[in-house]
Write a protein that holds these residues in place. Structure first.
Motif, PDB file in Angstrom:
ATOM      1  N   MET A  37     -27.936 -44.730  -7.735  1.00  0.00           N
ATOM      2  CA  MET A  37     -29.202 -45.088  -8.904  1.00  0.00           C
ATOM      3  C   MET A  37     -29.360 -46.513  -9.840  1.00  0.00           C
ATOM      4  O   MET A  37     -30.801 -46.646  -9.442  1.00  0.00           O
ATOM      5  CB  MET A  37     -28.259 -44.533  -9.750  1.00  0.00           C
ATOM      6  N   VAL A  38     -28.380 -47.436  -8.857  1.00  0.00           N
ATOM      7  CA  VAL A  38     -29.304 -48.812  -9.358  1.00  0.00           C
ATOM      8  C   VAL A  38     -29.997 -48.746  -8.553  1.00  0.00           C
ATOM      9  O   VAL A  38     -31.408 -49.303  -8.358  1.00  0.00           O
ATOM     10  CB  VAL A  38     -27.957 -50.016  -8.810  1.00  0.00           C
ATOM     11  N   SER A  39     -30.209 -48.920  -6.793  1.00  0.00           N
ATOM     12  CA  SER A  39     -31.193 -48.823  -5.889  1.00  0.00           C
ATOM     13  C   SER A  39     -32.669 -48.338  -6.277  1.00  0.00           C
ATOM     14  O   SER A  39     -32.634 -49.067  -5.703  1.00  0.00           O
ATOM     15  CB  SER A  39     -30.723 -48.408  -4.840  1.00  0.00           C
ATOM     16  N   PHE A  40     -32.277 -47.229  -6.540  1.00  0.00           N
ATOM     17  CA  PHE A  40     -33.482 -46.485  -7.379  1.00  0.00           C
ATOM     18  C   PHE A  40     -34.376 -47.162  -9.013  1.00  0.00           C
ATOM     19  O   PHE A  40     -35.193 -46.318  -9.200  1.00  0.00           O
ATOM     20  CB  PHE A  40     -33.948 -44.560  -7.237  1.00  0.00           C
ATOM     21  N   ILE A  41     -33.461 -47.852  -9.183  1.00  0.00           N
ATOM     22  CA  ILE A  41     -34.164 -48.431 -10.227  1.00  0.00           C
ATOM     23  C   ILE A  41     -35.520 -49.309  -9.943  1.00  0.00           C
ATOM     24  O   ILE A  41     -36.526 -48.750 -10.620  1.00  0.00           O
ATOM     25  CB  ILE A  41     -33.838 -50.308 -10.522  1.00  0.00           C
ATOM     26  N   ASP A  42     -36.289 -49.634  -8.539  1.00  0.00           N
ATOM     27  CA  ASP A  42     -37.160 -49.730  -7.742  1.00  0.00           C
ATOM     28  C   ASP A  42     -37.028 -48.860  -7.256  1.00  0.00           C
ATOM     29  O   ASP A  42     -36.567 -48.344  -5.730  1.00  0.00           O
ATOM     30  CB  ASP A  42     -37.473 -50.945  -7.302  1.00  0.00           C
ATOM     31  N   TRP A  43     -38.438 -47.935  -6.862  1.00  0.00           N
ATOM     32  CA  TRP A  43     -38.204 -47.112  -6.257  1.00  0.00           C
ATOM     33  C   TRP A  43     -38.481 -47.092  -4.601  1.00  0.00           C
ATOM     34  O   TRP A  43     -37.860 -45.963  -3.931  1.00  0.00           O
ATOM     35  CB  TRP A  43     -39.249 -45.263  -6.421  1.00  0.00           C
ATOM     36  N   TRP A  44     -39.105 -47.775  -4.028  1.00  0.00           N
ATOM     37  CA  TRP A  44     -39.111 -48.532  -3.386  1.00  0.00           C
ATOM     38  C   TRP A  44     -38.400 -48.492  -2.262  1.00  0.00           C
ATOM     39  O   TRP A  44     -37.469 -48.206  -1.271  1.00  0.00           O
ATOM     40  CB  TRP A  44     -40.464 -48.785  -2.670  1.00  0.00           C
ATOM     41  N   VAL A  45     -37.491 -49.715  -2.982  1.00  0.00           N
ATOM     42  CA  VAL A  45     -36.341 -50.626  -2.472  1.00  0.00           C
ATOM     43  C   VAL A  45     -36.007 -49.151  -2.262  1.00  0.00           C
ATOM     44  O   VAL A  45     -34.327 -49.637  -1.212  1.00  0.00           O
ATOM     45  CB  VAL A  45     -35.909 -51.223  -3.319  1.00  0.00           C
ATOM     46  N   GLY A  46     -35.347 -48.298  -2.906  1.00  0.00           N
ATOM     47  CA  GLY A  46     -33.958 -47.705  -3.759  1.00  0.00           C
ATOM     48  C   GLY A  46     -33.794 -46.637  -1.961  1.00  0.00           C
ATOM     49  O   GLY A  46     -33.276 -46.251  -1.054  1.00  0.00           O
ATOM     50  N   LEU A  47     -35.535 -46.367  -2.032  1.00  0.00           N
ATOM     51  CA  LEU A  47     -36.168 -45.186  -0.330  1.00  0.00           C
ATOM     52  C   LEU A  47     -36.035 -45.403   0.706  1.00  0.00           C
ATOM     53  O   LEU A  47     -35.342 -45.337   1.620  1.00  0.00           O
ATOM     54  CB  LEU A  47     -37.653 -44.613  -0.711  1.00  0.00           C
ATOM     55  N   SER A  48     -36.182 -46.810   0.626  1.00  0.00           N
ATOM     56  CA  SER A  48     -35.867 -47.717   1.778  1.00  0.00           C
ATOM     57  C   SER A  48     -35.072 -47.636   2.189  1.00  0.00           C
ATOM     58  O   SER A  48     -34.224 -48.100   3.561  1.00  0.00           O
ATOM     59  CB  SER A  48     -36.346 -49.443   1.810  1.00  0.00           C
ATOM     60  N   GLY A  49     -33.804 -47.914   1.302  1.00  0.00           N
ATOM     61  CA  GLY A  49     -32.448 -48.508   1.536  1.00  0.00           C
ATOM     62  C   GLY A  49     -31.639 -46.682   2.304  1.00  0.00           C
ATOM     63  O   GLY A  49     -30.826 -46.539   3.527  1.00  0.00           O
ATOM     64  N   LEU A  50     -32.465 -45.879   1.879  1.00  0.00           N
ATOM     65  CA  LEU A  50     -32.294 -43.835   2.057  1.00  0.00           C
ATOM     66  C   LEU A  50     -32.688 -44.455   2.998  1.00  0.00           C
ATOM     67  O   LEU A  50     -31.821 -43.583   3.946  1.00  0.00           O
ATOM     68  CB  LEU A  50     -32.425 -43.233   0.909  1.00  0.00           C
ATOM     69  N   ILE A  51     -33.803 -44.256   3.449  1.00  0.00           N
ATOM     70  CA  ILE A  51     -34.294 -43.951   4.786  1.00  0.00           C
ATOM     71  C   ILE A  51     -33.366 -44.801   5.916  1.00  0.00           C
ATOM     72  O   ILE A  51     -32.920 -44.334   7.827  1.00  0.00           O
ATOM     73  CB  ILE A  51     -35.656 -44.757   4.962  1.00  0.00           C
ATOM     74  N   ALA A  52     -32.781 -46.429   6.353  1.00  0.00           N
ATOM     75  CA  ALA A  52     -32.207 -46.782   6.988  1.00  0.00           C
ATOM     76  C   ALA A  52     -30.597 -46.194   7.028  1.00  0.00           C
ATOM     77  O   ALA A  52     -30.249 -46.151   8.016  1.00  0.00           O
ATOM     78  CB  ALA A  52     -32.266 -48.396   6.615  1.00  0.00           C
ATOM     79  N   VAL A  53     -30.170 -45.936   5.705  1.00  0.00           N
ATOM     80  CA  VAL A  53     -28.902 -45.437   5.620  1.00  0.00           C
ATOM     81  C   VAL A  53     -28.795 -44.311   6.590  1.00  0.00           C
ATOM     82  O   VAL A  53     -28.168 -43.892   7.518  1.00  0.00           O
ATOM     83  CB  VAL A  53     -28.385 -44.954   3.869  1.00  0.00           C
ATOM     84  N   LEU A  54     -29.434 -43.223   6.812  1.00  0.00           N
ATOM     85  CA  LEU A  54     -30.258 -41.743   7.267  1.00  0.00           C
ATOM     86  C   LEU A  54     -30.090 -42.033   8.810  1.00  0.00           C
ATOM     87  O   LEU A  54     -29.588 -41.783   9.707  1.00  0.00           O
ATOM     88  CB  LEU A  54     -31.260 -41.172   6.815  1.00  0.00           C
ATOM     89  N   THR A  55     -31.618 -43.404   9.203  1.00  0.00           N
ATOM     90  CA  THR A  55     -31.431 -43.621  10.231  1.00  0.00           C
ATOM     91  C   THR A  55     -29.933 -43.953  11.137  1.00  0.00           C
ATOM     92  O   THR A  55     -29.272 -43.723  12.238  1.00  0.00           O
ATOM     93  CB  THR A  55     -31.944 -45.116  10.678  1.00  0.00           C
ATOM     94  N   ALA A  56     -28.707 -44.784  10.593  1.00  0.00           N
ATOM     95  CA  ALA A  56     -27.582 -44.811  11.629  1.00  0.00           C
ATOM     96  C   ALA A  56     -26.842 -44.328  11.501  1.00  0.00           C
ATOM     97  O   ALA A  56     -26.661 -44.257  11.660  1.00  0.00           O
ATOM     98  CB  ALA A  56     -27.290 -45.955  10.178  1.00  0.00           C
ATOM     99  N   ILE A  57     -26.572 -42.683  10.277  1.00  0.00           N
ATOM    100  CA  ILE A  57     -25.869 -41.531  10.821  1.00  0.00           C
ATOM    101  C   ILE A  57     -26.572 -41.317  11.596  1.00  0.00           C
ATOM    102  O   ILE A  57     -25.725 -40.008  12.367  1.00  0.00           O
ATOM    103  CB  ILE A  57     -25.923 -40.703   8.567  1.00  0.00           C
ATOM    104  N   LEU A  58     -27.913 -40.715  11.535  1.00  0.00           N
ATOM    105  CA  LEU A  58     -28.173 -40.101  12.355  1.00  0.00           C
ATOM    106  C   LEU A  58     -27.716 -41.166  14.013  1.00  0.00           C
ATOM    107  O   LEU A  58     -27.587 -39.710  15.510  1.00  0.00           O
ATOM    108  CB  LEU A  58     -29.611 -40.258  12.732  1.00  0.00           C
ATOM    109  N   LEU A  59     -28.014 -41.456  14.641  1.00  0.00           N
ATOM    110  CA  LEU A  59     -27.106 -42.618  15.581  1.00  0.00           C
ATOM    111  C   LEU A  59     -25.997 -42.462  15.939  1.00  0.00           C
ATOM    112  O   LEU A  59     -25.783 -42.013  17.087  1.00  0.00           O
ATOM    113  CB  LEU A  59     -28.369 -44.105  15.637  1.00  0.00           C
ATOM    114  N   ALA A  60     -25.480 -42.146  14.489  1.00  0.00           N
ATOM    115  CA  ALA A  60     -23.852 -41.948  15.285  1.00  0.00           C
ATOM    116  C   ALA A  60     -23.360 -40.881  15.777  1.00  0.00           C
ATOM    117  O   ALA A  60     -22.912 -40.161  16.415  1.00  0.00           O
ATOM    118  CB  ALA A  60     -22.939 -42.820  13.458  1.00  0.00           C
ATOM    119  N   HIS A  61     -24.510 -39.889  15.464  1.00  0.00           N
ATOM    120  CA  HIS A  61     -24.373 -38.505  15.742  1.00  0.00           C
ATOM    121  C   HIS A  61     -24.812 -37.967  17.227  1.00  0.00           C
ATOM    122  O   HIS A  61     -23.947 -37.830  17.719  1.00  0.00           O
ATOM    123  CB  HIS A  61     -24.911 -37.127  13.829  1.00  0.00           C
TER     124      HIS A  61
END
Length: 736
Positions: A37-61
């Motif tokens: 929720m904190v990361s999405f106080i600024d929607w763009w910052v929050g979205l950027s963080g989420l995309i990077a997380v999903l990228t790393a999780i995808l690579l791990a799989h």
């Protein structure tokens, strides 16, 4: 197919949430949701963080890495920080989306490399992958002409107006006014800066999440920051620089890491967290001035440098029994780490993971212990001499004691104290007459066994010609290796026993506790989990009870029915399954509540290591009844241990104790288990034991009487302050 997709979705959600909370060294879901929720106080910052997380999780799989480590967020929390950083620095665009995925990938691969390198030394990689990826992105930025800087973050009021309208702007202004010039405004800004949210609301929300997750971490975050804040003033630095450099999070994370995570929370760890703040302040100021030349921020570099250096220094200490104590197994939060550690029966010897047991059968007496009266000095001070005494006469021999055969220990079996490989043998030295010594062949007939690298055991003064093993033989614990004699520098028959770090027969001793033995004579036996036997103590190894061994021996996949009947006649059936996790740790799983009871059964003792989950499960009563069981045939034995206080007390006492953990534990829990005399001496069909758990002021919190039957059925009658009687019945489903 539907179940498979559901399972994958749950796995992805857990890995994503853990990526957020892992920044604070936890997998707490409430804290994770607040951080999202904190990361999405600024929607763009929050979205950027989420995309990077999903990228790393995808690579791990894609690389089929450990699903457990992926779910813990270990492969992706650094990618999250990179994504948040890129979203903060660069204006939204398709090109920046590409940068986010690339940054996430760089952080992922850096994590993989550093995880492997640092694991060799038992060290964490912390946020170094984030630093590498973020610095690369910022250094490369001048070459990207289609990418613009994000100026939105410079005007937080506009952001809050878009997010919640005028009322939210008024709330933020109110918070700023309330905390201005108190130091708390800078504290909250520093907390928010961890997630690249440079506003007081983010810090307030994160502090609430920290408080919910751990009272210890919340306290440490305050102490760490305000000590640094004071130091800035003391050194003549303008404290306002912390408002725009946002380096305050280094002090917060450092205090949490040392005071509550990597070390067991205690007075010593608290002091260490304070002592490191001045070092961190100077390192932060110096790093900032250095990185100005490269037009970069030092970010969390000071935190990483100091933490890794300190942890390495602590790990290579020769004596790991002294405070501060490194946390070997992480629980859900620091206070639980402290409570579980405090309940360990041999906590000061927790670092000695290899179990060495007594090298004999039956009851022997320590004739000379460490730093003995006659020998066992200097390099050889950590040794024992064992003899056998007649308890009725307190003598070690019969008759006049003029010949070796008069001595009770002479010609008695000597056994291997643990599994290992024989590396040295002497078997040809003559036994001495009483009162005569052989100084030329000091150790006499001897066997040295290698158990691990730098851990050897030595049994000396054995009887000539009785050694049954040869160099290269693999022996198991309890296997006969020879017989007690009187060879070498030995005026009377006895067994010399020591631990050493090299294989030589004349090698110096090392300090090492012995594991799981009984102390005392008949009618009054005590159990020692790990300890240092002292002179004149009578000791014996545990003679296991077939009934108890069968009752607590379970195979992976075994299922049990645990019925619980309350005093008003309400019966609840719990299905319990015995399982093993990826760390080869056994646990009982309650299929009804998902509660878990982690345990260890080494054939000598059954030890409950931890309980996780609902306290309404019948498994929780089972846990308290059999917290520590010696699988012994002795009926005159009492087992005593501390009991974890978080499984004994509730709010508000436990919450107050949580805050006070760094200063000591005022709440106590004491567990005792006694064995009742069997109905028949031979061919016993059941073992009856009584359990009692008491707290402060000797208040009884739990008691039970348990019957373990030869057919492995277990009946338990419990009493608690809430219920006068609860009946439990445990039975393997295979026999139902």
């Amino acid at each position: 197919m539907k179940e498979h997709l559901l399972k994958k979705s749950k796995s992805l959600l857990k890995a994503t949430l853990s990526s957020y909370s892992q920044i604070f060294f936890t997998e707490n879901k409430i804290l994770a949701l607040i951080l999202v929720m904190v990361s999405f106080i600024d929607w763009w910052v929050g979205l950027s963080g989420l995309i990077a997380v999903l990228t790393a999780i995808l690579l791990a799989h894609v690389f089929a890495y450990s699903e457990v480590l992926t779910k813990k967020g270990l492969f992706s929390f650094n990618a999250l920080l990179v994504g948040l950083g890129i979203g903060t620095y660069f204006y939204p665009s398709i090109e920046v989306l590409l940068l986010i995925t690339v940054g996430g990938a760089i952080a992922f691969f850096s994590t993989v490399v550093l995880m492997g390198l640092f694991a060799k030394y038992g060290l964490p990689f912390l946020s170094i992958p984030f630093l590498l990826a973020m610095w690369l992105m910022l250094l490369a930025f001048p070459s990207f002409s289609n990418i613009a800087l994000n100026t939105e973050t410079l005007y937080p009021s506009n952001m809050f107006f878009k997010l919640g309208g005028n009322w939210l702007v008024l709330v933020i202004d109110g918070l700023n006014s309330f905390f201005i010039d108190t130091g708390f405004d800078t504290y909250f800004l520093s907390l928010g800066a961890i997630f690249f949210q440079f506003n007081i609301l983010a810090g307030v929300l994160i502090s609430i999440g920290l408080l919910i997750h751990s009272r210890v971490n919340f306290l440490l975050s305050l102490v760490g920051f305000f000590v640094a804040f004071w130091l800035y003033s003391f050194l003549g630095m303008y404290t306002g620089t912390l408002n725009y450099t946002y380096y305050g999070f280094n002090f917060i994370l450092s205090a949490i890491a040392i005071g509550g995570y990597f070390l067991i929370p205690s007075r010593q760890s608290f002091i260490w967290s304070l002592l490191l703040i001045p070092v961190l302040v100077v390192t932060t100021i110096g790093s900032d001035r250095l990185f100005i030349y490269f037009e970069l921020s030092a970010f969390s570099l000071p935190f990483n440098m100091i933490m890794i250096g300190v942890l390495y220094a602590l790990k290579i200490r020769y004596d790991q029994t002294k405070s501060p104590i490194l946390t070997l197994v992480q629980q859900k939060n620091p206070e639980t780490n402290a409570y579980v550690y405090d309940s360990l029966p041999a906590k000061k010897y927790a670092a000695f993971v290899n179990s060495i047991r007594l090298p004999f059968i039956g009851k022997w007496t320590v004739n000379q212990g460490h730093e003995g009266t006659y020998t066992h000095k200097d390099f050889f001070k950590y040794a024992w001499d064992f003899i056998i005494k007649d308890p009725s006469t307190n003598k070690e021999f019969s008759g006049d004691g003029y010949v070796v055969t008069d001595y009770f220990c002479f010609d008695k079996p000597v056994v291997a104290p643990a599994t290992g490989t024989v590396v040295a043998v002497v078997n040809s030295v003559e036994d001495n007459e009483i009162g005569v010594t052989n100084a030329l062949q000091n150790w006499g007939n001897t066997v040295v066994i290698k158990h691990e690298d730098y851990l050897y055991s030595k049994m000396s003064h054995l009887k000539k010609g009785t050694v049954e093993v040869h160099i290269g033989d693999v022996v198991v614990e309890g296997q006969p290796i020879g017989k007690c004699g009187n060879s070498g520098r030995s005026p009377y028959p006895h067994l010399h026993f020591q631990l050493q770090s090299i294989s030589g027969i004349g090698a110096p001793t090392i300090f090492w506790p012995l594991s799981e033995y009984l102390v005392g004579e008949e009618m009054k036996l005590g159990f020692v989990q790990k300890g240092i036997p002292t002179t004149q103590e009578t000791l014996s190894n545990i003679a296991s009870s077939p009934v108890l061994q069968a009752g607590f021996k379970w195979n992976p996949g075994d299922e049990f029915e645990l019925s619980m009947t309350t005093e008003d006649g309400i019966e609840t059936i719990f299905s319990i399954r015995n399982e093993i996790d990826i760390y080869n740790q056994s646990y009982l799983l309650c299929l009804k509540t998902n509660a878990k009871l982690y345990y260890e059964n080494n054939g000598k003792t059954f030890s409950a290591l931890n309980y996780l989950g609902s306290k309404k499960s019948g498994l929780f009563y089972f846990y308290r009844s059999f917290y520590k069981v010696v699988l012994s045939e002795y009926s005159d034995l009492t087992v005593k241990s501390r009991f974890p206080i978080h499984h004994l007390y509730r709010f508000p006492l436990l919450t107050i104790q949580d805050f006070l953990v760094p200063f000591g534990l005022f709440l106590k829990g004491k567990f005792s288990l006694s064995y009742l005399e069997p109905e028949q001496t031979f061919n016993t069909t059941k073992v009856v034991m009584k359990t009692k758990i008491i707290g402060n002021n000797k208040r009884r919190y739990f008691s039970s009487v348990s019957e373990i039957h030869k057919n492995s059925k277990i009946n338990i009658q419990c009493e608690t302050p809430e219920a006068s009687k609860i009946i439990l019945k445990w039975e393997n489903k295979l026999y139902l």
